[in-house]
Design a protein around this motif. Structure first.
Motif, PDB file in Angstrom:
ATOM      1  N   GLY A 293       0.809  -1.205   0.000  1.00 53.65           N
ATOM      2  CA  GLY A 293       0.000   0.000   0.000  1.00 53.65           C
ATOM      3  C   GLY A 293       0.845   1.259   0.000  1.00 53.65           C
ATOM      4  N   ASP A 294       0.201   2.399   0.073  1.00 47.98           N
ATOM      5  CA  ASP A 294       0.897   3.684   0.056  1.00 47.98           C
ATOM      6  C   ASP A 294       1.685   3.902   1.340  1.00 47.98           C
ATOM      7  OD1 ASP A 294      -0.436   4.006  -2.336  1.00 47.98           O
ATOM      8  OD2 ASP A 294      -0.958   6.103  -1.946  1.00 47.98           O
ATOM      9  N   ARG A 295       2.823   4.580   1.172  1.00 46.96           N
ATOM     10  CA  ARG A 295       3.641   4.960   2.319  1.00 46.96           C
ATOM     11  C   ARG A 295       3.963   6.437   2.224  1.00 46.96           C
ATOM     12  NH1 ARG A 295       8.427   0.587   2.303  1.00 46.96           N
ATOM     13  NH2 ARG A 295       9.391   2.272   3.486  1.00 46.96           N
ATOM     14  N   SER A 296       4.368   7.010   3.337  1.00 49.08           N
ATOM     15  CA  SER A 296       4.714   8.437   3.353  1.00 49.08           C
ATOM     16  C   SER A 296       6.182   8.664   3.027  1.00 49.08           C
ATOM     17  CB  SER A 296       4.388   9.046   4.715  1.00 49.08           C
ATOM     18  OG  SER A 296       5.130   8.378   5.744  1.00 49.08           O
ATOM     19  N   SER A 297       7.018   7.611   3.158  1.00 57.82           N
ATOM     20  CA  SER A 297       8.442   7.774   2.896  1.00 57.82           C
ATOM     21  C   SER A 297       9.054   6.431   2.522  1.00 57.82           C
ATOM     22  CB  SER A 297       9.165   8.352   4.127  1.00 57.82           C
ATOM     23  OG  SER A 297       9.059   7.450   5.233  1.00 57.82           O
ATOM     24  N   ALA A 298      10.282   6.472   2.021  1.00 55.10           N
ATOM     25  CA  ALA A 298      11.018   5.252   1.658  1.00 55.10           C
ATOM     26  C   ALA A 298      12.492   5.476   1.910  1.00 55.10           C
ATOM     27  CB  ALA A 298      10.776   4.887   0.189  1.00 55.10           C
ATOM     28  N   ALA A 299      13.221   4.382   2.155  1.00 57.38           N
ATOM     29  CA  ALA A 299      14.635   4.433   2.515  1.00 57.38           C
ATOM     30  C   ALA A 299      15.440   3.551   1.566  1.00 57.38           C
ATOM     31  CB  ALA A 299      14.810   3.975   3.966  1.00 57.38           C
ATOM     32  N   PRO A 300      16.776   3.624   1.601  1.00 58.75           N
ATOM     33  CA  PRO A 300      17.610   2.788   0.731  1.00 58.75           C
ATOM     34  C   PRO A 300      17.274   1.314   0.851  1.00 58.75           C
ATOM     35  CG  PRO A 300      18.957   4.476   1.743  1.00 58.75           C
ATOM     36  CD  PRO A 300      17.608   4.572   2.381  1.00 58.75           C
ATOM     37  N   GLY A 301      17.174   0.647  -0.288  1.00 55.78           N
ATOM     38  CA  GLY A 301      16.838  -0.762  -0.335  1.00 55.78           C
ATOM     39  C   GLY A 301      15.368  -1.042  -0.540  1.00 55.78           C
ATOM     40  N   ASP A 302      14.514  -0.034  -0.387  1.00 55.36           N
ATOM     41  CA  ASP A 302      13.076  -0.228  -0.565  1.00 55.36           C
ATOM     42  C   ASP A 302      12.732  -0.290  -2.052  1.00 55.36           C
ATOM     43  OD1 ASP A 302      12.704  -0.178   2.140  1.00 55.36           O
ATOM     44  OD2 ASP A 302      12.025   1.914   2.220  1.00 55.36           O
ATOM     45  N   ALA A 303      11.918  -1.269  -2.436  1.00 64.84           N
ATOM     46  CA  ALA A 303      11.388  -1.358  -3.790  1.00 64.84           C
ATOM     47  C   ALA A 303      10.053  -0.633  -3.824  1.00 64.84           C
ATOM     48  CB  ALA A 303      11.220  -2.816  -4.201  1.00 64.84           C
ATOM     49  N   ILE A 304       9.967   0.415  -4.631  1.00 67.26           N
ATOM     50  CA  ILE A 304       8.796   1.288  -4.581  1.00 67.26           C
ATOM     51  C   ILE A 304       8.350   1.675  -5.990  1.00 67.26           C
ATOM     52  CG2 ILE A 304       9.378   2.253  -2.324  1.00 67.26           C
ATOM     53  CD1 ILE A 304      10.515   4.696  -3.766  1.00 67.26           C
ATOM     54  N   THR A 305       7.156   2.246  -6.056  1.00 67.13           N
ATOM     55  CA  THR A 305       6.637   2.875  -7.263  1.00 67.13           C
ATOM     56  C   THR A 305       6.349   4.329  -6.929  1.00 67.13           C
ATOM     57  OG1 THR A 305       5.625   0.822  -8.037  1.00 67.13           O
ATOM     58  CG2 THR A 305       4.813   2.872  -8.991  1.00 67.13           C
ATOM     59  N   LEU A 306       6.946   5.250  -7.681  1.00 63.38           N
ATOM     60  CA  LEU A 306       6.752   6.676  -7.446  1.00 63.38           C
ATOM     61  C   LEU A 306       5.736   7.230  -8.436  1.00 63.38           C
ATOM     62  CD1 LEU A 306      10.402   7.969  -6.874  1.00 63.38           C
ATOM     63  CD2 LEU A 306       8.666   7.453  -5.153  1.00 63.38           C
ATOM     64  N   VAL A 307       4.830   8.031  -7.929  1.00 64.75           N
ATOM     65  CA  VAL A 307       3.891   8.771  -8.755  1.00 64.75           C
ATOM     66  C   VAL A 307       4.230  10.249  -8.605  1.00 64.75           C
ATOM     67  CG1 VAL A 307       1.475   9.328  -9.190  1.00 64.75           C
ATOM     68  CG2 VAL A 307       2.112   7.018  -8.439  1.00 64.75           C
ATOM     69  N   LEU A 308       4.405  10.949  -9.713  1.00 67.23           N
ATOM     70  CA  LEU A 308       4.789  12.352  -9.687  1.00 67.23           C
ATOM     71  C   LEU A 308       3.563  13.244  -9.822  1.00 67.23           C
ATOM     72  CD1 LEU A 308       7.978  12.203 -11.931  1.00 67.23           C
ATOM     73  CD2 LEU A 308       7.757  11.854  -9.455  1.00 67.23           C
ATOM     74  N   ASP A 309       3.763  14.526  -9.512  1.00 68.60           N
ATOM     75  CA  ASP A 309       2.630  15.462  -9.540  1.00 68.60           C
ATOM     76  C   ASP A 309       2.322  15.964 -10.936  1.00 68.60           C
ATOM     77  OD1 ASP A 309       4.881  17.028  -9.885  1.00 68.60           O
ATOM     78  OD2 ASP A 309       4.151  18.670  -8.617  1.00 68.60           O
ATOM     79  N   ARG A 310       3.131  15.583 -11.930  1.00 64.53           N
ATOM     80  CA  ARG A 310       2.833  15.984 -13.304  1.00 64.53           C
ATOM     81  C   ARG A 310       3.391  14.956 -14.261  1.00 64.53           C
ATOM     82  NH1 ARG A 310       6.562  19.328 -16.143  1.00 64.53           N
ATOM     83  NH2 ARG A 310       8.614  19.510 -15.153  1.00 64.53           N
ATOM     84  N   ASN A 311       2.874  14.942 -15.476  1.00 61.51           N
ATOM     85  CA  ASN A 311       3.304  13.969 -16.472  1.00 61.51           C
ATOM     86  C   ASN A 311       4.618  14.399 -17.113  1.00 61.51           C
ATOM     87  OD1 ASN A 311       1.087  12.267 -16.140  1.00 61.51           O
ATOM     88  ND2 ASN A 311      -0.159  13.447 -17.594  1.00 61.51           N
TER      89      ASN A 311
END
Length: 491
Positions: A293-311
Motif C-alpha cells: 500500500g501507500d507509504r509516506s516515505s522510503a529508505a535505501p533498499g526499498d522497492a517502490i513505485t513513485l507517482v509524480l505530480d505531473r506527467n
C-alpha cells in the motif's frame, strides 16, 4: 613498534548491543585459491548452529576420510554447491549464505580465489561492508591476495579481517603469523582502509573462529573471527541524497502512471522535490506506492513505485533524484576498472555501458595500470586480463553518475562487448564532475538517428550499399518479432 607490527595487536572494540535493528552485515571471503575460504565459513556456520540436521550426516560421510584423519566433517561442502566445485575442490561461483547470532544477522559471500573467476569475486565485493582476506600460513601473500585486496579497496570496503589460516600446518608458529601480518601491513599502509585486524586460525579445528585457540596459540590474545564480525560496522548506503534508477514504467490503466525501482541512496517522502536525469526536468512526489500500500516515505533498499505530480516523459534507465543534490550529467568520466575477460580493453570498440538500469554506448581511453607488487601506477595504452587500471569513458549520450565513493549503485558500471555480449570489465567512477566551462551539446552537434521499417531482404540490400558498408557498427536491427539484435546482427 612499526605500523605493520601494530596490525596483529590492534585493540578490538566490543560489539554494541542492539545492532539487531540495523540491516544484516554483508561480508565476503577472498584470497588465493586453496587458502581455505569455504572451509572457514563452513566452520563458522557449523559453530553458530546454522547447519540443518539433515546436512550433518552428509558432511561427516564426505569429510571423515578427507580431513587428514581427524574425522571432521567437510565444512567446505556447506558453501561449494556446484558439482564442478566438489569435484575440483575449488570455489567457482559466489555462494551466499545467511546466518545470525544473538547480536545480529549476516550475509556472507564466499568468493572464488582462482584468477579465472576474479569477476565473481568483484561481484561479491560490490555490496560488502567487510572483507575477510585469507592467507595460507605456509604460502604467505600471493599475487591473487594482493589483487583481491586492491579490488576490496577500490570497491569501497574499509574494514578488513586478515585471516592467517592453516596455522596447524606450520606448528602454530607465532613468527610465521607475524611475518604475514607485517607483510600485509606494509602492502596496505597507503590504502584507504579504516580497520585491519589480523587473526591466526585453523579452520577445520575451529581455533580462533568462534572460540579462542589458546591451547595451541597462547601467544595470541586478540579477537576471534566471530568477535571481529560482531564488532564490525554496517556501511552507509550513500551520501548523495535520494536516488532511484527507473526499472519499469507501470501503466495499468489511463489513470495511473508510476515509476518503479529500488531506492539506491538517500530517503524520499511525499511532497519532496525531485529532478529527472538526464533530462533535468523537475517534479514533486505525489505518492509512494508499495506492495503493501501507500507509504509516506522510503529508505535505501526499498522497492517502490513513485507517482509524480505531473506527467513527464520518463523511461527505463532514467534516474529520479533529489532536486537539492542532483547527480552529475556528463559525457566523460574517469574510472577505475577491473578487466574480467581474456581479451584486452580496446579503445576502438564501441562498448555497451550498463549502469543501474541505464544502457548506452561508450568508448574508452586507457590511462594507467596498477602494479600489484608495489601499488604504483604506470602509463598504459592497453589493459589485459585481470588488470586493474584507470580509464576515461567517452559516452555517446549524456550519462548520469555519482562518484563511487559517494554511492556504490550510481557510481558503478560494467562494460559489455557488443559482439559476444560478454561482460569485459567492471568499473567504479572516480570523478563525475562536469568540466569547468563545459556546455551541453547543441542539437546540431548531436548524432541523429533514423528508424526504418523495411522487409528483411530490402534491409540486407541497404546495409550492403556502399554508404553503409563501413558503418555497420552504428546500425541496430529490430526484427518483426521485437527481439533486438544489436549491432552484432548478421544481416
Amino acid at each position: 613498534m612499526s605500523a605493520a607490527s601494530n596490525l596483529a595487536t590492534t585493540p578490538f572494540i566490543a560489539p554494541v548491543a542492539a545492532t539487531r535493528a540495523t540491516r544484516p552485515l554483508r561480508f565476503i571471503t577472498c584470497g588465493n585459491v586453496d587458502d581455505g575460504k569455504s572451509t572457514l565459513i563452513g566452520r563458522l556456520l557449523w559453530d553458530t548452529k546454522m547447519v540443518m540436521s539433515d546436512h550433518v550426516a552428509g558432511l561427516y560421510k564426505n569429510g571423515s576420510n578427507d580431513n587428514d584423519g581427524l574425522n571432521l566433517p567437510d565444512f567446505s561442502l556447506l558453501l561449494d554447491g556446484l558439482q564442478a566445485e566438489r569435484e575440483q575442490g575449488i570455489t567457482i561461483d559466489v555462494a551466499y549464505r545467511y546466518f545470525s547470532t544473538a547480536n545480529r544477522s549476516y550475509i556472507v559471500a564466499d568468493t572464488p580465489g582462482h584468477e579465472q573467476y576474479t569477476g565473481n569475486m568483484a561481484t561479491g565485493a560490490s555490496t560488502a561492508d567487510l572483507a575477510i582476506i585469507l592467507v595460507d600460513a605456509r604460502a604467505g601473500l600471493q599475487e591473487q591476495t594482493r589483487r583481491h585486496t586492491m579490488i576490496v579497496s577500490l570497491m569501497g570496503i574499509r574494514q578488513v579481517v586478515l585471516v592467517v589460516n592453516k596455522m596447524d600446518l606450520v606448528a602454530y608458529d607465532r613468527h610465521a603469523f607475524q611475518a604475514i601480518a607485517d607483510a600485509f601491513g606494509a602492502f596496505t599502509k597507503d590504502l584507504p582502509l579504516d580497520q585491519v585486524t589480523a587473526i591466526p586460525t585453523s579452520a577445520p579445528q575451529g581455533e580462533n573462529v568462534t572460540v579462542p585457540g589458546s591451547a595451541h596459540m597462547p601467544w595470541y590474545n586478540g579477537p576471534t573471527l566471530l568477535d571481529a564480525l560482531e564488532g564490525a560496522e554496517v556501511q552507509d548506503d550513500g551520501h548523495t541524497g535520494f536516488r532511484l534508477s527507473v526499472q519499469r514504467v507501470a501503466r495499468p490503466d489511463e489513470s495511473f502512471r508510476g515509476y518503479q525501482g529500488t531506492v539506491s541512496g538517500g530517503a524520499v517522502a511525499v511532497g519532496d522535490a525531485v529532478t529527472i536525469a538526464p533530462q533535468g526536468l523537475d517534479a514533486k512526489i505525489a505518492r509512494i506506492v508499495t506492495f503493501d500500500g501507500d507509504r509516506s516515505s522510503a529508505a535505501p533498499g526499498d522497492a517502490i513505485t513513485l507517482v509524480l505530480d505531473r506527467n513527464i516523459d520518463i523511461a527505463r534507465g532514467d534516474m529520479i533524484a533529489a532536486k537539492a543534490s542532483a547527480p552529475t550529467r556528463v559525457q566523460e568520466v574517469n574510472a577505475d576498472v577491473v578487466v574480467l575477460t581474456a581479451q584486452s580493453l580496446n579503445p576502438e570498440t564501441r562498448y555497451w555501458l550498463k549502469s543501474g538500469s541505464r544502457r548506452q554506448r561508450a568508448r574508452i581511453t586507457p590511462q594507467s595500470a596498477l602494479n600489484l607488487q608495489d601499488l604504483t601506477w604506470s602509463s598504459a595504452q592497453t589493459l589485459h586480463h585481470n588488470a586493474i587500471g584507470r580509464i576515461t569513458l567517452h559516452l555517446e549520450d549524456d550519462g548520469v553518475f555519482d562518484p563511487y565513493a559517494h554511492n556504490r549503485a550510481t557510481g558503478s558500471f560494467v562494460l559489455i562487448d557488443p559482439d559476444t555480449l560478454n561482460t569485459v570489465a567492471g568499473g567504479m567512477v572516480v570523478e563525475a564532475e562536469a568540466k569547468p566551462g563545459a556546455t551541453p551539446r547543441r542539437s546540431e552537434d548531436t548524432k541523429e538517428t533514423v528508424t526504418l521499417t523495411l522487409p528483411l531482404d530490402l534491409a540486407q540490400e541497404l546495409v550492403r550499399h556502399d554508404v553503409l558498408a563501413n558503418r555497420l557498427d552504428e546500425v541496430e536491427v529490430l526484427e518483426t518479432n521485437r527481439r533486438r539484435l544489436g549491432p552484432e546482427a548478421q544481416l
